[in-house]
Design a protein around this motif. Structure first.
Motif, PDB file in Angstrom:
ATOM      1  N   VAL A 377     106.840 101.533  50.657  1.00 56.40           N
ATOM      2  CA  VAL A 377     108.189 101.333  51.187  1.00 56.40           C
ATOM      3  C   VAL A 377     108.202 101.565  52.698  1.00 56.40           C
ATOM      4  O   VAL A 377     107.445 102.384  53.222  1.00 56.40           O
ATOM      5  CB  VAL A 377     109.177 102.292  50.489  1.00 56.40           C
ATOM      6  N   ASP A 381     113.176  98.507  54.327  1.00 59.15           N
ATOM      7  CA  ASP A 381     113.542  98.502  52.905  1.00 59.15           C
ATOM      8  C   ASP A 381     114.685  99.480  52.643  1.00 59.15           C
ATOM      9  O   ASP A 381     115.593  99.199  51.849  1.00 59.15           O
ATOM     10  CB  ASP A 381     112.341  98.889  52.041  1.00 59.15           C
ATOM     11  N   GLU A 384     118.088  98.086  53.221  1.00 58.33           N
ATOM     12  CA  GLU A 384     118.521  97.197  52.143  1.00 58.33           C
ATOM     13  C   GLU A 384     118.974  97.992  50.930  1.00 58.33           C
ATOM     14  O   GLU A 384     119.970  97.656  50.283  1.00 58.33           O
ATOM     15  CB  GLU A 384     117.392  96.242  51.767  1.00 58.33           C
ATOM     16  N   TYR A 385     118.234  99.078  50.612  1.00 61.82           N
ATOM     17  CA  TYR A 385     118.616  99.924  49.476  1.00 61.82           C
ATOM     18  C   TYR A 385     120.013 100.519  49.692  1.00 61.82           C
ATOM     19  O   TYR A 385     120.821 100.604  48.752  1.00 61.82           O
ATOM     20  CB  TYR A 385     117.606 101.057  49.277  1.00 61.82           C
TER      21      TYR A 385
END
Length: 463
Positions: A377, A381, A384-385
């Motif tokens: 990760v 990322d 986006e999470y």
């Protein structure tokens, strides 16, 4: 070397000798009388009336046997003003009530006796706003008969007396701070021990001269006052001492001592200049407020570093003032000024710690995902999470405890897991929030529990 003899005068005798110039108080190099404040005169008179101790006066006797005051001018003239000059004791005197014994008299003014013994009674007299003439007879006698010791230097030339005046007046009186310390006798030992702690020696910014002058003791007084009695803040350190002597507790000084010991373990060299003679009590009071948050003490030092390097010179209060501009004018110890400075740094600390906590939780979520979901990760990322989680939780109860900040890492880990396993969380998260109302503080364990719950939920749906 002048010969020396000792002699004792009653107060009335000494006053008469000085008044009649049997003892002169105008030696060539003697400074003028009137150097003492009303507070000093009050205390001197009180000492005489309570039969206390006054150090000897020094007298030079010339070859014509004329006596001259060498040391004791301020004491003797102050007492003369009270005895003959109608000096009135001011209301500011401490312990103004004098206890004394008086003879009991009948209605005709005759002294009463029982079995041949005079009958006595205990009386009390408040000396505030009183002159010598206002004293009861017993206290007038006490004043007039008080024993004054004198050291007489015989066969002195005026040159020798000038030399003696220089020698015996070569001393440094107590400054305001040192004198204030004498008003807090109940906790003087506690204060002295705190002032001599490692914090003031190694983790603050005080010169050796300031320590000698009693500045650290003053800071201890100001800190306890600000920390525990802010509503009764006093501008003058003497008044702080008087107030704390009557209203403080040993527990308060013990608390401050414990705080300083904690700070010794976290204050770094780059921030210790904040703890100086001017602002120490502000930041020590701030630490008391910080201590109630239950955070690691190093975080307080982190805030101090941010304050010193950035916030101090950029952040302004509601009046558009930087921290160092708040007390540029007069009255730097006024209560209003103290509150402005304390409220400002408190608000800055709260904002800093909230942002810091949010960042720390994001770091915790990143570590959790790396270790238990996806070791590859990256920070993009994570963004986006966060967006996906925000969308998922739009449909749940916004008052749920599950949305609290401490539970955020495990929720983000669940989103990351859904990405890696290509699973849909929409229906599960709504159902989960209906069924669950608490979470485990250990976010790893909470994540594993939620992951297990998700798999069971999807398995049931597939049947």
């Amino acid at each position: 070397m002048a010969k020396i003899r000792k002699q004792t005068y009653t107060m009335s005798m000494l006053m008469e000798y000085i008044r009649d110039k049997d003892i002169r108080d105008d030696a060539d190099v003697q400074r003028a009388s009137g150097q003492w404040s009303s507070e000093q005169i009050n205390e001197l008179v009180m000492t005489v009336l309570t039969d206390g101790y006054i150090p000897p006066i020094f007298i030079g006797e010339d070859l014509n046997l004329q006596k001259w005051l060498i040391d004791g001018l301020q004491r003797s003239t102050s007492l003369k003003w009270f005895r003959y000059g109608n000096y009135r004791i001011t209301p500011a005197i401490r312990n103004s009530v004098i206890a004394y014994r008086a003879k009991v008299k009948d209605e005709n003014g005759n002294i009463m006796e029982e079995d041949g013994d005079i009958v006595w009674k205990e009386e009390a007299f408040d000396i505030r706003n009183k002159t010598y003439d206002d004293l009861p007879g017993e206290l007038k006698k006490q004043f007039d008969s008080f024993q004054m010791e004198a050291v007489i230097f015989e066969e002195c030339t005026m040159e020798k007396m000038s030399e003696l005046i220089q020698v015996y007046n070569n001393h440094t009186p107590m400054n305001i701070t040192q004198k204030a310390f004498t008003y807090v006798n109940q906790y003087a030992r506690n204060i002295r021990e705190i002032a001599q702690s490692r914090f003031f020696a190694d983790y603050s910014n005080y010169s050796e001269k300031e320590k000698t002058k009693g500045v650290t003791e003053r800071v201890v007084l100001e800190t306890v006052m600000c920390m525990f009695h802010l509503g009764h803040w006093k501008k003058q350190v003497k008044q702080i001492g008087i107030y704390l002597n009557a209203n403080a507790s040993k527990k308060e000084f013990d608390t401050l001592s414990a705080y300083l010991h904690r700070l010794e373990h976290v204050v770094t060299d780059d921030v210790k200049s904040i703890f100086n003679s001017k602002d120490s009590f502000i930041f020590l009071t701030l630490f008391d407020r910080f201590a109630n948050l239950g955070l690691e003490d190093r975080r307080f030092n982190d805030f101090l570093r941010e304050f010193k390097t950035n916030l101090r010179n950029t952040e302004r209060n509601e009046e558009n003032q930087l921290f160092d501009q708040i007390d540029k004018g007069r009255g730097t110890k006024d209560k209003a000024i103290i509150l402005k400075k304390l409220n400002m740094v408190h608000a800055l600390m709260a904002t800093y710690l909230q942002a810091d906590q949010a960042e720390e939780k994001e770091d915790e979520a990143f570590r959790l995902i790396c270790r238990h979901v996806n070791p590859d990760v990256d920070r993009e990322d994570m963004e986006e999470y966060r967006e996906v989680l925000a969308g998922l939780t739009m449909r749940v109860n916004r008052a749920s405890k599950l949305l609290e900040e401490p539970n955020r890492p495990s929720l983000l880990a669940m989103v990351a897991f859904s990405f890696s396993a290509d699973l849909d969380l929409d229906r599960w998260i709504v159902d989960y929030f209906k069924r669950k109302h608490t979470y485990i503080l250990n976010q790893k364990q909470n994540f594993l529990n939620m992951k297990k719950d998700l798999l069971c939920f999807l398995q049931k749906e597939s049947r």
